[in-house]
Structures are given as structure tokens and as C-alpha cells.
Design an enzyme around this catalytic site. Structure first.
Site, short mmCIF file in Angstrom:
data_model
loop_
_atom_site.label_atom_id
_atom_site.label_comp_id
_atom_site.label_asym_id
_atom_site.label_seq_id
_atom_site.Cartn_x
_atom_site.Cartn_y
_atom_site.Cartn_z
N SER A 1 0.96 -1.23 0.07
CA SER A 1 -0.15 -0.02 0.03
C SER A 1 0.91 1.19 -0.09
O SER A 1 0.18 2.44 -0.03
CB SER A 1 -0.88 0.01 1.21
OG SER A 1 -0.12 -0.26 2.46
N ASN B 1 -1.74 -2.44 13.57
CA ASN B 1 -3.32 -2.53 13.30
C ASN B 1 -3.72 -1.18 14.25
O ASN B 1 -4.49 -0.68 13.76
CB ASN B 1 -3.88 -3.88 13.99
CG ASN B 1 -3.49 -4.98 13.27
OD1 ASN B 1 -3.04 -4.79 12.23
ND2 ASN B 1 -3.96 -6.18 13.94
N THR C 1 -40.63 25.34 -8.64
CA THR C 1 -40.88 24.14 -8.13
C THR C 1 -41.46 23.41 -9.30
O THR C 1 -41.83 23.77 -10.29
CB THR C 1 -42.24 24.13 -7.15
OG1 THR C 1 -43.39 24.36 -7.66
CG2 THR C 1 -42.01 25.03 -6.00
N HIS C 2 -40.88 22.11 -9.74
CA HIS C 2 -40.88 21.31 -10.62
C HIS C 2 -40.38 21.89 -11.82
O HIS C 2 -40.65 21.62 -12.93
CB HIS C 2 -42.41 20.95 -10.84
CG HIS C 2 -43.25 20.58 -9.68
ND1 HIS C 2 -43.40 19.18 -9.31
CD2 HIS C 2 -44.12 21.24 -8.77
CE1 HIS C 2 -44.01 19.16 -8.33
NE2 HIS C 2 -44.43 20.22 -7.86
N LYS D 1 -19.50 28.63 -28.49
CA LYS D 1 -19.47 28.13 -27.24
C LYS D 1 -18.87 28.80 -26.13
O LYS D 1 -17.63 28.79 -26.24
CB LYS D 1 -19.41 26.48 -27.33
CG LYS D 1 -20.31 25.96 -28.36
CD LYS D 1 -21.51 25.41 -27.98
CE LYS D 1 -21.42 24.13 -27.05
NZ LYS D 1 -22.82 23.78 -26.80
N ASN E 1 -18.69 26.66 -22.57
CA ASN E 1 -19.44 25.61 -21.66
C ASN E 1 -18.86 25.70 -20.02
O ASN E 1 -17.77 26.12 -19.81
CB ASN E 1 -18.91 24.23 -22.18
CG ASN E 1 -19.35 24.09 -23.78
OD1 ASN E 1 -20.51 24.74 -24.21
ND2 ASN E 1 -18.39 23.42 -24.45
N GLU F 1 -20.02 21.58 -14.34
CA GLU F 1 -20.40 20.27 -15.02
C GLU F 1 -19.55 19.23 -14.08
O GLU F 1 -19.88 18.07 -13.76
CB GLU F 1 -20.59 20.10 -16.39
CG GLU F 1 -21.45 20.81 -17.12
CD GLU F 1 -21.24 20.86 -18.59
OE1 GLU F 1 -21.19 19.84 -19.24
OE2 GLU F 1 -20.82 21.97 -19.31
N TYR G 1 -9.01 -6.46 13.24
CA TYR G 1 -8.67 -6.07 11.93
C TYR G 1 -8.66 -7.12 11.00
O TYR G 1 -8.36 -8.21 11.25
CB TYR G 1 -7.33 -5.59 12.31
CG TYR G 1 -6.49 -5.11 11.10
CD1 TYR G 1 -6.63 -3.85 10.64
CD2 TYR G 1 -5.68 -5.96 10.27
CE1 TYR G 1 -5.99 -3.40 9.29
CE2 TYR G 1 -5.10 -5.58 9.04
CZ TYR G 1 -5.43 -4.31 8.50
OH TYR G 1 -4.62 -3.84 7.52
N GLN H 1 -7.21 -2.01 4.66
CA GLN H 1 -6.23 -1.60 3.82
C GLN H 1 -6.65 -0.69 2.63
O GLN H 1 -6.33 0.33 2.31
CB GLN H 1 -5.01 -2.45 3.17
CG GLN H 1 -4.12 -1.78 2.56
CD GLN H 1 -2.70 -2.50 2.24
OE1 GLN H 1 -2.01 -2.87 3.38
NE2 GLN H 1 -2.41 -2.95 1.29
N LYS I 1 -8.24 3.37 2.40
CA LYS I 1 -7.36 4.46 2.09
C LYS I 1 -7.72 5.37 0.73
O LYS I 1 -7.97 6.54 0.81
CB LYS I 1 -5.86 4.07 2.11
CG LYS I 1 -5.85 3.92 3.64
CD LYS I 1 -4.41 3.51 3.96
CE LYS I 1 -4.28 2.74 5.40
NZ LYS I 1 -5.24 1.78 5.48
N1 ARG Z 1 -1.21 -1.43 5.43
C1 ARG Z 1 -1.95 -1.90 6.42
C2 ARG Z 1 -3.44 -1.28 6.36
O1 ARG Z 1 -3.48 -0.24 5.62
C3 ARG Z 1 -1.36 -1.87 7.86
C4 ARG Z 1 -1.97 -2.65 8.88
C5 ARG Z 1 -1.52 -4.02 8.44
N2 ARG Z 1 -1.67 -4.92 9.60
C6 ARG Z 1 -1.60 -6.22 9.48
N3 ARG Z 1 -1.63 -6.89 10.44
N4 ARG Z 1 -1.34 -6.76 8.30
O2 ARG Z 1 -4.39 -1.64 7.07
#
Ligand code: ARG
Length: 483
Positions: free
Chosen positions: A31, A118, A163-164, A297, A299, A304, A331, A336, A339
Site C-alpha cells: 500500500s 493494526n 417548483t418542478h 460556445k 461551456n 459540470e 482487524y 487497507q 485509504k
Molecule cells: N497497511 C495496513 C493497512 O493499511 C497496515 C496494517 C497491517 N496490519 C496487518 N496485520 N497486516 O491496513
């Protein structure tokens, strides 16, 4: 043989593993490409954790000093773009920790005492999001002020209220703008509430069960500014929940999606109002684009796109909810995946709000100290459109009610009058008194005041209504609230 976990992906996690990860699996599970943006929160969390470990006598003062120096070096390396992020080290946490160990040796290896990735990642995301929420609240404030400025300039400008999407009743254009101020003020309120629940500390939950070290979680929370209005440290109260819960991220996404929906409605109105058929407003050319084939034009690309980007933010909310729904406690690696949607939601919302602040309110000209650009209004076109749609029909009905007619009868009488006006292709106010009196003899000369757009506006002199003095009162209230 080395048992350093940071050799892991080139070899394997630990002595327990008999084969290394394939390159594909490495890429699939890593990640770092996106979570490296959490680096500031990660360093802040580690500094607070290490400081507490030392204060509790779990970490030697010399180790703390080494960790602090090492993390400071890492901070400047990242800031200078000199830090080497390694996919082999999976994520932001392991990258920073590995570099720390490289820089300061064993002290670096002691940092993770009483901690798990975690609770570390949950802390980092919360810290990062908290600060982003603060920026979003500031942008929402700026946008509200920009809308109030436009409202103030246009209190007396008459817009056909729809309205409408059918002409309904005349309203002040300022009043219409202030409707969005109400929406964005609720969005800011929601963001503050989400902030309160986001700003709580998972660290100390460790992997899921808590830890056997005597950690001072409240101290860490206080160090990281995870405190309530009274300055009381805010600590997640259940270790299992602390590492598995992402509902702060989900409710943030819900608040963001709703805010984008508000932006999207404003965008839709701007697109309509800018079309030749309406011609009510203009925005600065820099928010529009031309066409590659049609030279005439201009735009409204920015509104939009904002309307379009609302779709992806709403989608991220759905993604996060779906991400969570089948997960057993505590967990799971699924998390992951929280994100990218979260990051994209924040980026999209912030950029959209920034651009709307400028598109609505204009850009500061440093030389004059004045704002330039912003929404400009064609008051005449708006007023003509309001005058075309029998927008004062309700006012005529109310006039008859005040003369003693039951409202339903008045409603029916006015329907006949509107029908007659339509067949003569005139407005109600253009029907001669004698004609109006055929519909009801109680109608007198003073009716023409009631039938005027301005008379209609002035009549709605009620709290929250569109009469100009009420609109001015709203503006004063909103300005006082925003401080
Ligand atoms: N990169 C992981 C996440 O975003 C971090 C935590 C990973 N923990 C594990 N036990 N693999 O969640």
C-alpha cells in the site's frame, strides 16, 4: 541467519515462512504507493508513543533520544523528496520503521514495543483525517462567506422561484443564494461532529487485545491533541473495536458525499442559468471552456465536472460501506482498502470547495484588495422570466382571501383569471380592472400592487421568507454566526 523482519519480502516475513512472496503478490498487498501520504501522522504517532514508553520506564532515555533524532532525520528526508520508499517494505509504517532502524540501530527496533500496525494504522488515518476535516471546515466557511457576498449584492434582484422547474413565485436572488449557505453550514456542522468521533486514540489496542505493557494511553492521546472541548484525552475504549472500526471514515464519507450533493445542485442551477434559454448568470471565463468545433460556445465545464465528481464521492461512500459489511472482528487486511477512497474523497471535496469559493466569490486582486470575477447576475433577464410565468397568481388568491373568500374558492377564481390572461397572452397585472372584476367584484385598484413582483416579494415578510428585509436579517444572522 538474519531474523530482521525487514528482510522479509526479499526473503520471507520471518523464520516461520519457508518461501518468499512472488512479485505479483508483493504488488497486490503493498500500500506504500498511496499510504505514504500518512507519513506525518505516522511520525507524530511514533514520537508520542516513544515519549510515553520512556516516561513509563519501558524505553531507555538514550533509546528515546535516538528514536527522536532518527525520526527527525526521516522527516527531513521525506520533505526533501530524498526518502526512498520501497515496495518491498509494503506500507508507510514498515518503510519508516526500517529506515529508523537503519539510522539508529536497536533503538529503532524497540519503537514497536506494545504496538501493532493494526492500532498504528488506525491512529494514523484518524490523525490525518482530523486535520483534513479542519481544512474542509475552513473551506466551507469561505464558501459560505462568498455566497453571502453574492446574496448581499442581490437582495433586491428578483428570480423566478421554481417548483418542478416551473415558474412558481418570485423570490429574491439573495434569498436563493442563502439557501445554499444553510446547506453548507449544516455540512460544516456535520464535519465538526465527525471530527469529534474521529479524534480518538486507538494506540494501546495493539493487535486487538490490548497489551501487557503498562502504556499510558491518555498521555499519548493528549500529546496527539486527541482531546475533547474540555481538554480531556479521548481514547478508544475497547481494543477490538479500536483496530477494526472504520466508521469514522464512513461517516466522514457520508458527510462529504452530502456536501458534494449540495455542490452538485448548485452546479446544476449554474449550468441551467448560464444556458441561452435562461441567461440569468455569468461566471468568469476561466471556469468555462470553448468547443473545438463550435466557435460560439462557452461551456460551464467546472460546474459540470463538479456535478460529475459528486458521483465518484457518492461511489466511495458505497465502497467503504461495502468494504466493512462482511468483515468479522477485529482487524482484517480488507481495511487497507479504506485509504484510496478516503484520500480521493478528501482531494475531490477540497479541490471542489476551493474552486467554488473562487467561482462564486471571485479572486482577490492584490493591487486593489477587491475580489474580482465571481458570479455576475443579469437582473433584467431574471425579472423578465419571473414576469412571464404568472408568478403572482398566489398573491391574487391571498388578496381575495383577505377580502373574505375561502382559500379554495380564491384558488379556483385565480385559475380562471390566469386562463384568461394566457389566452390574451398578457400577464395578470396587464389585465384591465374591469376584466379582473368579472372574476370577482371584490377586486379593486389596489390589486395591481399585489400583482407586481416586488409587491409579492415584500408581502413575504415572515421569518425565513423572501421579503428583502427578511433576507437582510438572514444575512446579518449568518455573518454573526460565521464571526
Ligand atoms: N497497511 C495496513 C493497512 O493499511 C497496515 C496494517 C497491517 N496490519 C496487518 N496485520 N497486516 O491496513
Amino acid at each position: 541467519m538474519s531474523h530482521n523482519q525487514f528482510d522479509k519480502k526479499s526473503q520471507a516475513w520471518s523464520a516461520l515462512f519457508s518461501e518468499p512472496m512472488s512479485d505479483l503478490v508483493k504488488r497486490y498487498t503493498a500500500s506504500v504507493d498511496f499510504d505514504k501520504r500518512l507519513w506525518q501522522a505516522d511520525i507524530a504517532g511514533s514520537l508520542a508513543h516513544a515519549g510515553m514508553l520512556a516516561a513509563q520506564g519501558i524505553l531507555a532515555p538514550s533509546d528515546l533520544a535516538a528514536i527522536e533524532t532518527g525520526l527527525r532525520t526521516i522527516r527531513s528526508e521525506i520533505e526533501a523528496g530524498a526518502f526512498e520508499w520501497k515496495l518491498d517494505l509494503e506500507d508507510v509504517h514498515l518503510n519508516i520503521e526500517a529506515r529508523l532502524t537503519q539510522l539508529v540501530g536497536d533503538a529503532g527496533k524497540r519503537l514497536h514495543t506494545g504496538r501493532s500496525r493494526n492500532d498504528q494504522v488506525a491512529t494514523d488515518v484518524r490523525l490525518w483525517l482530523r486535520d483534513e476535516i479542519d481544512l474542509i471546515i475552513a473551506l466551507l466557511r469561505e464558501l459560505q462567506l462568498a455566497l453571502i457576498d453574492v446574496a448581499e449584492k442581490n437582495v433586491e434582484v428578483i428570480l423566478p422561484g421554481f417548483t418542478h422547474l416551473q415558474v412558481a413565485q418570485p423570490i429574491s436572488f439573495g434569498h436563493h443564494m442563502l439557501a445554499y449557505v444553510e446547506m453548507f453550514s449544516r455540512d460544516a456542522e456535520r464535519m465538526s461532529e465527525v471530527r469529534r468521533r474521529t479524534n480518538r486514540l486507538p494506540l494501546g489496542a495493539a493487535a486487538l487485545a490490548g497489551t501487557s505493557y503498562a502504556l499510558d494511553r491518555e498521555r499519548v492521546a493528549a500529546t496527539l491533541g486527541m482531546v475533547d472541548e474540555k481538554g480531556q484525552p479521548q481514547v478508544c475504549q475497547n481494543s477490538v473495536d479500536a483496530v477494526s472500526d472504520r466508521d469514522f471514515a464512513i461517516e466522514f464519507s457520508a458527510a462529504a458525499a452530502l456536501c458534494m450533493v449540495h455542490v452538485s445542485r448548485l452546479s446544476e442551477e449554474l449550468v441551467l442559468w448560464m444556458s441561452q434559454n435562461f441567461g440569468f448568470v455569468k461566471i468568469s471565463d476561466r471556469f468555462t471552456t470553448g468547443s473545438s468545433i463550435m466557435p460560439q460556445k462557452k461551456n460551464p465545464d467546472v460546474p459540470e465536472l463538479a456535478r460529475g465528481k459528486t458521483g465518484r464521492v457518492v461511489g466511495h461512500l458505497m465502497g467503504l460501506l461495502t468494504l466493512m459489511k462482511g468483515q468479522p472482528l477485529a482487524y482484517n487486511k480488507d481495511n487497507q482498502e479504506d485509504k484510496e477512497p478516503l484520500f480521493d474523497t478528501v482531494d475531490t471535496l477540497k479541490d471542489t470547495l476551493r474552486i467554488f469559493c473562487e467561482m462564486v466569490g471571485g479572486q482577490l486582486n492584490a493591487a486593489t484588495g477587491q475580489k474580482e470575477g465571481g458570479i455576475s447576475v443579469n437582473a433584467q433577464a431574471m425579472e423578465q422570466a419571473a414576469a412571464r410565468g404568472y408568478a403572482t397568481a398566489t398573491d391574487l388568491a391571498d388578496y381575495l382571501v383577505k377580502k373574505g373568500l375561502p382559500f379554495r374558492d380564491a384558488h379556483e377564481t385565480v385559475a380562471h383569471a390566469v386562463k384568461a390572461a394566457i389566452s390574451h397572452q398578457v400577464d395578470l397585472s396587464e389585465l384591465p380592472l374591469a376584466v379582473l372584476q368579472q372574476f370577482n367584484p371584490k377586486i379593486e385598484k389596489d390589486v395591481y400592487e399585489v400583482l407586481s413582483l416586488r409587491g409579492s416579494l415584500n408581502a413575504r415578510d415572515i421569518l425565513g421568507g423572501t421579503a428583502p428585509n427578511q433576507v437582510r436579517a438572514q444575512i446579518a444572522r449568518q455573518r454573526a454566526r460565521l464571526g
